[in-house]
Each structure stands twice: as C-alpha cells, then as structure tokens.
Design a protein around this motif. Structure first.
Motif, PDB file in Angstrom:
ATOM      1  N   VAL A 265      36.035  73.303  34.416  1.00 27.94           N
ATOM      2  CA  VAL A 265      36.764  74.074  35.426  1.00 27.94           C
ATOM      3  C   VAL A 265      37.742  73.168  36.175  1.00 27.94           C
ATOM      4  N   CYS A 266      37.294  71.957  36.524  1.00 31.72           N
ATOM      5  CA  CYS A 266      38.193  70.999  37.169  1.00 31.72           C
ATOM      6  C   CYS A 266      39.399  70.697  36.286  1.00 31.72           C
ATOM      7  N   ALA A 267      39.161  70.521  34.991  1.00 27.09           N
ATOM      8  CA  ALA A 267      40.260  70.232  34.072  1.00 27.09           C
ATOM      9  C   ALA A 267      41.268  71.371  34.063  1.00 27.09           C
ATOM     10  N   ALA A 268      40.781  72.614  34.074  1.00 27.87           N
ATOM     11  CA  ALA A 268      41.682  73.763  34.079  1.00 27.87           C
ATOM     12  C   ALA A 268      42.564  73.761  35.320  1.00 27.87           C
ATOM     13  N   VAL A 269      41.945  73.534  36.486  1.00 27.84           N
ATOM     14  CA  VAL A 269      42.701  73.543  37.740  1.00 27.84           C
ATOM     15  C   VAL A 269      43.624  72.328  37.830  1.00 27.84           C
ATOM     16  N   ARG A 270      43.101  71.155  37.463  1.00 29.18           N
ATOM     17  CA  ARG A 270      43.899  69.932  37.539  1.00 29.18           C
ATOM     18  C   ARG A 270      45.103  69.976  36.610  1.00 29.18           C
ATOM     19  N   GLU A 271      44.889  70.392  35.361  1.00 32.04           N
ATOM     20  CA  GLU A 271      45.993  70.406  34.399  1.00 32.04           C
ATOM     21  C   GLU A 271      47.067  71.424  34.785  1.00 32.04           C
ATOM     22  N   THR A 272      46.660  72.543  35.383  1.00 30.72           N
ATOM     23  CA  THR A 272      47.651  73.523  35.832  1.00 30.72           C
ATOM     24  C   THR A 272      48.522  72.922  36.927  1.00 30.72           C
ATOM     25  N   TYR A 273      47.896  72.134  37.800  1.00 32.06           N
ATOM     26  CA  TYR A 273      48.668  71.472  38.851  1.00 32.06           C
ATOM     27  C   TYR A 273      49.547  70.370  38.264  1.00 32.06           C
ATOM     28  N   GLU A 274      48.991  69.580  37.352  1.00 29.86           N
ATOM     29  CA  GLU A 274      49.753  68.475  36.774  1.00 29.86           C
ATOM     30  C   GLU A 274      50.969  68.960  35.993  1.00 29.86           C
ATOM     31  N   GLU A 275      50.813  70.044  35.231  1.00 27.72           N
ATOM     32  CA  GLU A 275      51.869  70.449  34.302  1.00 27.72           C
ATOM     33  C   GLU A 275      52.745  71.595  34.812  1.00 27.72           C
ATOM     34  N   ALA A 276      52.243  72.368  35.792  1.00 22.79           N
ATOM     35  CA  ALA A 276      53.032  73.491  36.286  1.00 22.79           C
ATOM     36  C   ALA A 276      53.262  73.439  37.788  1.00 22.79           C
ATOM     37  N   GLY A 277      52.620  72.501  38.494  1.00 21.46           N
ATOM     38  CA  GLY A 277      52.794  72.402  39.931  1.00 21.46           C
ATOM     39  C   GLY A 277      52.074  73.480  40.717  1.00 21.46           C
TER      40      GLY A 277
ATOM     41  N   LEU B  37      48.482  75.015  42.175  1.00 21.62           N
ATOM     42  CA  LEU B  37      47.170  74.506  42.543  1.00 21.62           C
ATOM     43  C   LEU B  37      46.242  75.632  42.986  1.00 21.62           C
ATOM     44  N   LEU B  38      45.159  75.809  42.251  1.00 24.15           N
ATOM     45  CA  LEU B  38      44.162  76.841  42.563  1.00 24.15           C
ATOM     46  C   LEU B  38      43.092  76.249  43.472  1.00 24.15           C
ATOM     47  N   ALA B  39      43.479  75.941  44.688  1.00 23.97           N
ATOM     48  CA  ALA B  39      42.580  75.359  45.683  1.00 23.97           C
ATOM     49  C   ALA B  39      43.119  75.700  47.064  1.00 23.97           C
ATOM     50  N   GLY B  40      42.245  75.647  48.052  1.00 22.71           N
ATOM     51  CA  GLY B  40      42.658  75.977  49.407  1.00 22.71           C
ATOM     52  C   GLY B  40      41.840  75.232  50.441  1.00 22.71           C
ATOM     53  N   PRO B  41      42.229  75.326  51.709  1.00 25.67           N
ATOM     54  CA  PRO B  41      41.487  74.643  52.769  1.00 25.67           C
ATOM     55  C   PRO B  41      40.115  75.235  53.043  1.00 25.67           C
ATOM     56  N   ASP B  42      39.885  76.458  52.578  1.00 31.36           N
ATOM     57  CA  ASP B  42      38.576  77.082  52.737  1.00 31.36           C
ATOM     58  C   ASP B  42      38.355  78.029  51.558  1.00 31.36           C
ATOM     59  N   PRO B  43      37.145  78.600  51.413  1.00 33.42           N
ATOM     60  CA  PRO B  43      36.835  79.426  50.247  1.00 33.42           C
ATOM     61  C   PRO B  43      37.634  80.722  50.135  1.00 33.42           C
TER      62      PRO B  43
END
Length: 297
Positions: free
Chosen positions: A103-115, A117-123
């Motif tokens: 799951v981390c790889a999916a989120v990280r690679e999307t950020y690395e290659e497309a800019g 980010l599926l993350a936020g300051p809270d849930p």
C-alpha cells in the motif's frame, strides 16, 4: 502489428529456453501501480504515462504510475487511515508487514511519478496543492531513496489514506522475463485540489484519457501497452464514474494472472489465463523473421 501489444524481440528465445528447461525463472519483486481516475463530462478518465523509448523494460509503452516496493516500507508502523493492516493483508494475500509495504508503494509511487499524494494531516482530509519547492525537494529525496516514505510522512505529520485506494487486480510478470514483478493494481480518485504532472524521469509524456479511447488506440496499433494495462482499461469500461469503480474494487478477484507457455502442435502457445486476446503462438525453432530482425505477429 495488429494491435499495440508490447512484445520484446527476445521473448521467443526465452520462451523456448523455459520450455526446454534451460532457463531458470528469477523471483519476482513486489510492486504496485495505481489507476488514477478523475471524472469528466464524458465519463471517467485515467492518468497514463508513456515510458521513454530508452527504458530497458517496456520502453515506449503506456502505463500507470507505479514501481517496486521499497524494503523500508514495512520496517515500522506508520500513521494509517482506512482499513487496518490485517484487512489489507487478507485482501492482498500477504502478511501485515507486506500489506503495509505494498500500500505504501502504491501511494509513494503515485506521488513520485504523478505528484499526487493520497495522505492528509488527519484520517478525514487530504493535502491540497503539492507543487511547491519544499514538496518537490521531498519528492526528489523519495525518488533518490534518500528518504523513506515513513520518514516523509513523519516529517510532514501526515496520515496515509489507505481508504482512498481500491485493490483491483494482480499480475505477475511471465517466468521467462529477465525482470519480473508481482504487481498489485489499485484504483484511486484524484483528490480535490491536487493535479497531476509528469514528475517521472522514466516518462516522456503523460495524458488523461478515457479508458475506451486508450483501448481503441491500442486496438488500432497506435498506443503500445503491456497486457495488464490493456486488460485493466477494458475492466474500467462499465463504470460511469471514479466513485463507481472504487465501489466495485472490494469485490474484485485478486487471483494472480501469470502467463503460461505450453507446447501444442509443434509450437509454443503463450497465454494469459482469462485473457485470450493476448495469446501468442511461438515456433519451437527461430523463424526467418526472427533471424533477420523481425518477430512474431
């Protein structure tokens, strides 16, 4: 060629060697890729990138943002929103640490290659614009593996939003390939306030395209793609929105798709179970076309 199926010229010899027992398959590395979707008046569009022709693997082919698992992605607990790791472990068919890494790889690679980010300051939230210089510095450090994804999230005080991903399908690179990946495909919707860009050094073009248009381009031989890319595009056709596709993800079968090579009537038949359109017939001995630089049709 009749369509845009990516078919490397070295495959016939490697398939013959595998069938003859003289090729030992390499172990596949775990990887993740994301079908990033956004709604348009004509229906959902998917973000695709074209790999540079100079790339050793699938050069010139259209694909989705994705890449291999970083071994550091499972070395410690991270701030996590959405289904727990145990749920993801059962869904992906791995242990809890492996599920976090994928799951981390999916989120990280999307950020690395497309800019994106599926993350936020809270849930319950997602970051907005990620195009500033400070964001770019962190993204570059992730790409260079100078910064782990867990360290990045900690530094930013962010929670990984696993609930924004839907596990879609799983494909394993054929046993005769020199580079092999066990890849989980996910779907996700483009978060509000974010926008994609070509952030990858491996791509020379990115595009938002409706799945039916991309599949038609493949069918006409205009867009080069690997079998899992075409298959996932066709699987998206029934859905009228990104939300519909995400809602359908939990019921998707994640049984791995692995190509098979069998001897039949004097030739080797290469097939992907459940995907007859990709079947190839490879002569048991090199053809004139292969020895003169061509390949199988």
């Amino acid at each position: 060629m009749a369509n845009g199926q990516w078919y490397p010229p070295e495959w016939p010899d490697r398939i013959r060697a595998l069938a003859a027992g003289t090729l030992t398959p390499v172990a596949p590395k775990r990887a993740a890729t994301v079908l990033l979707l956004k709604d348009t008046p004509a229906g959902p569009a998917v973000h695709m990138l074209r790999r540079r022709a100079s790339m050793a693997f699938a050069g010139g082919a259209y694909a989705y943002p994705g890449g291999g698992v970083d071994p550091r992605d499972d070395d410690r607990q991270i701030r996590w929103a959405g289904p727990p790791r145990a749920w993801w472990a059962e869904r992906l068919g791995v242990d809890a640490a492996g599920a976090q890494a994928i799951v981390c790889a999916a989120v990280r690679e999307t950020y690395e290659e497309a800019g994106v980010l599926l993350a936020g300051p809270d849930p319950d939230s997602v970051v907005g614009d990620t195009t500033g210089d400070d964001w770019e510095a962190d993204r570059a450090a992730l790409v260079a593996r100078e910064l782990s994804f867990a360290e990045f999230l900690d530094r930013r005080g962010l929670v990984l939003r696993s609930d924004l991903l839907g596990a879609w399908t799983r494909w394993i690179t054929p046993e005769f390939e020199a580079r092999r990946y066990d890849t989980w495909f996910f779907v996700a919707a483009l978060p509000e306030g974010q926008r994609t860009r070509n952030a990858s050094t491996e791509a020379d073009r990115t595009v938002w395209i409706r799945p039916e248009e991309a599949a038609a381009g493949y069918d006409k031989g205009e867009l080069l793609m690997m079998p899992p890319t075409v298959a996932t595009l066709r699987q998206l056709l029934p859905y009228g929105s990104a939300a519909e596709a995400l809602a359908a993800a939990p019921a998707r079968d994640l049984t791995p798709v692995l190509a098979r090579a069998r001897l039949e009537d004097g030739e080797i038949v290469l097939s992907w179970p459940g995907h007859d359109e990709f079947t190839k017939h490879v002569p048991t001995a090199p053809t004139t076309a292969e020895t003169t630089g061509g390949g199988p049709a």
